[in-house]
Scaffold this active site. Structure first.
Site, PDB file in Angstrom:
ATOM      1  CB  SER A 199      -8.222   4.585  -9.955  1.00 54.15           C
ATOM      2  OG  SER A 199      -7.875   5.639  -9.088  1.00 54.15           O
ATOM      3  CE  LYS A 252      -3.485   2.829   0.435  1.00 52.26           C
ATOM      4  NZ  LYS A 252      -4.287   3.148  -0.781  1.00 52.26           N
ATOM      5  N   GLY A 257      -5.737  -4.942  -9.823  1.00 53.57           N
ATOM      6  CA  GLY A 257      -6.330  -4.236  -8.697  1.00 53.57           C
ATOM      7  C   GLY A 257      -7.747  -4.696  -8.417  1.00 53.57           C
ATOM      8  CB  CYS A 262      -3.126   9.458  -4.417  1.00 54.65           C
ATOM      9  SG  CYS A 262      -4.644   9.179  -3.456  1.00 54.65           S
TER      10      CYS A 262
HETATM   11  O1  RRO Z   1      -5.723   5.499  -1.147  1.00 48.93           O
HETATM   12  C1  RRO Z   1      -6.342   5.883  -2.159  1.00 48.93           C
HETATM   13  O2  RRO Z   1      -7.392   6.537  -2.092  1.00 48.93           O
HETATM   14  C2  RRO Z   1      -5.847   5.641  -3.505  1.00 48.93           C
HETATM   15  C3  RRO Z   1      -4.537   5.846  -3.895  1.00 48.93           C
HETATM   16 BR1  RRO Z   1      -3.177   6.320  -2.715  1.00 48.93          BR
HETATM   17  C4  RRO Z   1      -4.165   5.690  -5.257  1.00 48.93           C
HETATM   18  O3  RRO Z   1      -3.022   5.886  -5.680  1.00 48.93           O
HETATM   19  N1  RRO Z   1      -5.146   5.344  -6.124  1.00 48.93           N
HETATM   20  C5  RRO Z   1      -6.413   5.136  -5.744  1.00 48.93           C
HETATM   21  O4  RRO Z   1      -7.266   4.810  -6.597  1.00 48.93           O
HETATM   22  N2  RRO Z   1      -6.757   5.274  -4.424  1.00 48.93           N
END
Ligand code: RRO
Length: 306
Positions: free
Chosen positions: A191, A44, A266, A127
């Site tokens: 994403s 993570k 994912g 993110c």
């Molecule tokens: O933790 C998140 O909300 C998150 C991260 Br760090 C990311 O890089 N991509 C995502 O879809 N969620």
């Protein structure tokens, strides 16, 4: 049939692993990836301090797709460094990190160096879910400044996790920045940021009034496009990890055909669990057999143009 792959000087038994955020928050989750057929894992995304993340509900599976606004919940860099530096296969592991502000960056890398971590660092510049914070890699000047700072601080194996780009000019601009640095890899794509999904009359997730990152097969066309656009533009020393839209071995095959050396999973992994890697590997081999390919190198990046 050989599905081994290589990034920098490290050879992996196959080209599959989890995507950051899925089955990688705790030691116990990562152990499930290690016990599966995946070649390796990424943690993570870790920040300097642990974070609880955004309020629930913050993740929903929607058919084969997903929406999330986790908000970077993680147990803090020290937790992941302790775990990785006690792993006998640490050279093969990926540590995902993200600075929360410019001051964090020197401390993040001095900790990584203090622990003498020998694996890959994946710097997450994409993110989409931190309220009030932009996705770094949509700001080309800021990306350049961060990479200048990072490569002054760190000479280990390092790559960047990128958001999807949707314009050929942006592929050109970002690739010309990335080519200035001794990057080991890039990972495309995170994403698709700031989508919404609606259930009855309401947003499906709570944070940011329902806006979240979209994953799953609906993002595959943009994942493949980003993998291939960077494959066309990056210097050959920079390997590409393809992420986005994998539901079957054919999807893994297409990522490699577009230029990926490694493929991350994912949403599907979240839905099906780590045993899904066994099916993906078998289906990838079946697909290769259909075309008479013996190794990934036989077709990596060799998508044909009409
Ligand atoms: O933790 C998140 O909300 C998150 C991260 Br760090 C990311 O890089 N991509 C995502 O879809 N969620």
């Amino acid at each position: 049939m050989f599905i081994k792959t290589q990034i920098a000087d490290i050879t992996f038994d196959n080209c599959l692993m989890n995507a950051a955020g899925v089955y990688c928050m705790t030691k116990e989750e990562l152990e499930q990836i290690v016990a599966s057929q995946a070649a390796t894992f990424v943690t993570k995304t870790a920040t300097l301090q642990s974070r609880p993340g955004n309020p629930e509900p913050r993740y929903r599976d929607v058919g084969l797709n997903s929406i999330n606004s986790m908000g970077l919940p993680n147990l803090g860099l020290d937790y992941y460094l302790d775990l990785l530096t006690n792993d006998p296969h640490q050279e093969q592991r990926f540590l995902s990190i993200s600075p929360m502000n410019a001051d964090d960056t020197p401390t993040l890398f001095s900790k990584i160096k203090q622990h003498d971590f020998k694996g890959f660092v994946e710097l997450n510049l994409s993110c989409p879910n931190i309220p009030g914070k932009a996705q770094i890699a949509y700001d080309f000047d800021q990306t350049q400044r961060i990479l200048d700072q990072v490569f002054d601080l760190y000479q280990g194996k390092l790559g960047v996790k990128l958001p999807p780009y949707f314009d050929q000019a942006h592929f050109d601009q970002m690739a010309s920045i990335l080519n200035q640095y001794p990057l080991t890899f890039i990972n495309s794509i995170n994403s698709l940021g700031n989508g919404i999904m609606i259930d009855d009359l309401s947003m499906m997730i709570a944070p940011k009034q329902g806006f979240g990152g979209i994953g799953g097969p609906c993002i595959k066309p943009w994942a493949l496009a980003n993998v291939h656009a960077f494959y066309q533009r990056l210097k050959p020393e920079i390997q590409i990890i393809g992420t986005g839209g994998v539901t079957c071995g054919r999807d893994v095959f297409e990522h490699i055909l577009c230029g990926a050396s490694m493929v991350q999973v994912g949403t599907l992994l979240h839905q099906k669990g780590p045993q899904v890697f066994e099916r993906l590997i078998q289906e990838l081999k079946d697909e290769m057999a259909t075309y008479g390919y013996q190794t990934l190198a036989d077709f990596k990046g060799k998508v044909q143009y009409l």
